[in-house]
Structures are given as C-alpha cells and as structure tokens.
Enzyme design. Structure first.
Site, short mmCIF file in Angstrom:
data_model
loop_
_atom_site.label_atom_id
_atom_site.label_comp_id
_atom_site.label_asym_id
_atom_site.label_seq_id
_atom_site.Cartn_x
_atom_site.Cartn_y
_atom_site.Cartn_z
N TRP A 182 24.96 -3.04 -13.74
CA TRP A 182 23.74 -2.24 -13.66
C TRP A 182 24.13 -0.77 -13.52
CZ3 TRP A 182 19.41 -4.72 -14.72
CH2 TRP A 182 19.36 -6.10 -14.50
N GLU A 197 -25.07 -5.76 -21.43
CA GLU A 197 -26.52 -5.57 -21.37
C GLU A 197 -27.27 -6.81 -21.86
OE1 GLU A 197 -24.84 -1.65 -23.12
OE2 GLU A 197 -24.19 -3.73 -22.84
N GLU A 249 11.55 -0.94 -23.92
CA GLU A 249 12.60 -0.97 -22.91
C GLU A 249 14.02 -0.95 -23.47
OE1 GLU A 249 13.71 -3.18 -18.75
OE2 GLU A 249 11.67 -3.06 -19.48
N GLY A 273 16.95 -1.23 -27.01
CA GLY A 273 17.94 -0.34 -26.43
C GLY A 273 17.85 1.04 -27.07
N ARG A 312 9.19 -9.03 -12.38
CA ARG A 312 9.56 -9.79 -11.20
C ARG A 312 9.56 -8.92 -9.94
NH1 ARG A 312 13.19 -10.71 -15.12
NH2 ARG A 312 14.90 -9.61 -14.07
N THR A 326 18.79 2.34 -29.92
CA THR A 326 18.31 2.45 -31.30
C THR A 326 16.80 2.35 -31.36
OG1 THR A 326 20.37 1.52 -32.17
CG2 THR A 326 18.44 1.44 -33.61
N LEU A 327 16.24 1.40 -30.62
CA LEU A 327 14.79 1.21 -30.62
C LEU A 327 14.08 2.39 -29.97
CD1 LEU A 327 12.50 -0.76 -31.33
CD2 LEU A 327 12.74 -1.71 -29.04
N LEU A 370 12.68 -10.41 -19.81
CA LEU A 370 11.51 -9.59 -20.17
C LEU A 370 10.28 -9.95 -19.36
CD1 LEU A 370 11.92 -9.32 -24.05
CD2 LEU A 370 12.83 -7.83 -22.25
N ARG A 408 6.51 -2.86 -15.71
CA ARG A 408 6.36 -3.97 -16.66
C ARG A 408 5.06 -4.73 -16.40
NH1 ARG A 408 12.05 -7.35 -17.08
NH2 ARG A 408 13.36 -5.76 -18.10
#
Length: 345
Positions: free
Chosen positions: A173, A55, A270, A272, A210, A274-275, A207, A187
């Site tokens: 994978w 404004e 993302e 692993g 892509r 534990t996180l 990380l 991502r």
C-alpha cells in the site's frame, strides 16, 4: 402569497417521503395534498421509472373531486411533459387543485414549465419553499441534468514524487489506513466504480465499499471494468454484491450515457493510471481526488500519464477545493477548470 406554517410542515414531510423512492434515472419526489383547512388529505412519492409520479400517487388515494380547492405541496416542480406517464401539472389541474407549492424548479428542457402551465390555468403557484433542503435531496440528480451525464470523480494514490507503484509494479500500500478508509467511504457514496483491466489483473480488487473492520457498507457501487481482456473466473469482482459491467472503453462519453440510462449519478474512477488519464484527457473528470503519501518511489510508474499536454501552454489547471490530512497522508480534492476559465487572464 407566502407559504404558511402548515405548508412548511407539509414540505418537510414531502421531503421525507421522497427518500422512500429509489435514486435513479428519475428524481426522488414526495407530495402532500392539503385540504383548504390545512388537513392532510393524502401523501405520495415516486417509486421509480414507469410508476406514477408523486403528485399522481397522492391524488390516486383520493375519491373523485376530493382534491378540489386543495393545496399540493411537492418537492419538485410538477412536470409538464408526457413520458411513460402524463404531465403532473395537467393531473393537478384536472383534479381541481387550487394551489401548488414546490421546492425546486425542474431543470429539464422537456419536463420544465409545469409552474407556468398551472398559473395559466388559474392555479396559485408558490416556488422555492425549502429550496436548499430540496436541492440537497436532489443534488446528484440535478448534477446529471446539468452535465447531461453522471458526475465523475477520478481518484488515485501516489507517492510524494508522483508515482503510483514501485519499479516492479507493486502498489499495495502507498497510503495508510486512514486514507484507505476515506476511499471506501467515498466508494459507498458512488453509484459505480470504474477500473481498468490492467489494475484488475494486477491487483484483483474486490471493488466493494468496506468499513475498517472489513464488513460491507449497506450501499455498494456497481463495478465497471474497462478493457478487452477477459475477467478471470476466480476474480474477486465476480463475488461483488452487484454484477459487473465490462466495456471496451473506446468511447467514454457513450459509456457514461449508458450508465446514466441505468440511473447512475456518481461515477468513481479508481484505477489505474491509464484509465485515469483517459478520463482527464477527454475532459470528463469533474473532481480529482489525489491521495499523496509522504514516501518516494522513483522510477517511471507515474500516477498520471498522457493527458493531452504537449507544451506548458496546454497544462490543465485545477482549482483546489480542499486539502485534508488523513493520518500521515494528504487528500487533495480539486476541480479541473473549463477551457474558458483557463483562457481568462
């Protein structure tokens, strides 16, 4: 008073102007000043923390007195507090604006109330014009205001029997190319991507977000590494377009507070196991994204570990939002229920 066609067109223009500003700690806001006859007198948008609000940016382009009797069309309710800049509601009153039309109400405890202040000063105020479009524009910022922290998505990939890796620790994978492409699109929509040092040291992930051809998306999440172990000089994350943040991870709410102060709205956790479990155990996961591959791995490399459940009565129930097939894999998106919802019979 019902909004006019001219005001509707001006709001659409203000919404477009808002996207010129950065998404960050402050909202993206656009403003259009209309003359009493409906002509556009000035336009403005917010360019980031510490700069003039939309404004005021628009008013600054007018000569003194030129806004008297005008209508201000704004995507967010004019603020009512003094921060790095003064209250926009006051600026509009002092400029002599006769009418203010806005899309979305300001949810802030300190900044809300601008509409009431304008009405008290005799300004005609019309709220909720194109509110759905305005809410969509401000979706992530509004979520941060509601939660008091960034929105957190916890993602993992697993076999059908719930394993994130084979017995020797290899994990690339589990899922196929369609699922991996979906991860990279998500991502690109996030502001930060969080990974533990265990996963970083084991897999050396870039990380980045892509495309299937390997090229980078224009939008890239800021890497955040959790853990005390040093990140090797040759690690791929050091070549990320944005510098990484490293945190010990002993206080996740404090980490999220600091990310919020950096203007981060969406956090993609993302890896692993534990996180992921730490965020789930702390009740800091707003969305769970489980990519499930039709394969069996066995062993003890679980996709999720201790989430604070010691007995069946403590299980963490989730509400499934969607189940999507991605090639041979499934993506399950779910939301953890609140404690009160879990206790409802």
């Amino acid at each position: 008073m019902t909004a006019t066609d001219t005001e509707i067109a001006a709001m659409r223009r203000a919404l477009a102007l808002a996207t010129h500003g950065p998404r960050g700690i402050n909202p993206q806001v656009g403003a259009v000043i209309l003359s009493p006859a409906g002509d556009v007198l000035a336009e403005g948008w917010h360019r980031g923390a510490g700069t003039a609000h939309a404004e005021v940016d628009a008013l600054s382009k007018l000569a003194p007195g030129a806004a008297r009797g005008a209508t201000a069309v704004v995507t967010l309710e004019p603020c009512n507090h003094t921060g790095r800049t003064g209250p926009c509601a006051v600026a509009l009153i002092e400029a002599g604006v006769a009418r203010v039309v806005y899309a979305v109400a300001d949810p802030g405890e300190r900044s809300s109330g601008g509409g009431e202040r304008l009405r008290a000063a005799g300004v005609d105020v019309d709220a909720g014009l194109l509110v759905d479009e305005g809410t969509e524009l401000l979706d992530s910022w509004l979520t941060v205001q509601r939660l008091g922290r960034p929105h957190v998505m916890v993602k993992w990939a697993q076999s059908l029997d719930g394993r994130a890796a084979a017995a020797d620790g290899t994990s690339q994978w589990i899922t196929g190319p369609d699922a991996r492409a979906d991860v990279h699109r998500r991502r690109a929509d996030a502001d930060a991507i969080v990974v533990g040092t265990g996963t970083l040291l084991a897999d050396d992930p870039a990380l980045t977000a892509r495309r299937p051809d390997g090229s980078l998306y224009d939008a890239q999440p800021r890497p955040v590494v959790i853990g005390t172990r040093a990140v090797p000089q040759e690690a791929a994350v050091r070549r990320h377009p944005k510098p990484f943040i490293q945190d010990e991870g002993d206080d996740l709410p404090d980490l999220l507070d600091r990310l919020r102060e950096l203007g981060i709205h969406r956090v993609f956790v993302e890896g692993g196991p534990t996180l992921a479990s730490s965020f789930l155990r702390a009740g800091l996961a707003d969305d769970v994204l489980a990519y499930v591959a039709p394969t069996l791995l066995g062993g003890d490399r679980l996709a999720v570990r201790d989430v604070g459940v010691t007995t069946i009565d403590e299980q963490r129930r989730l509400d499934v939002e969607s189940v999507e097939r991605l090639g041979d894999d499934l993506l399950i998106v779910a939301h953890p229920r609140s404690r009160s919802e879990e206790e409802t019979p």
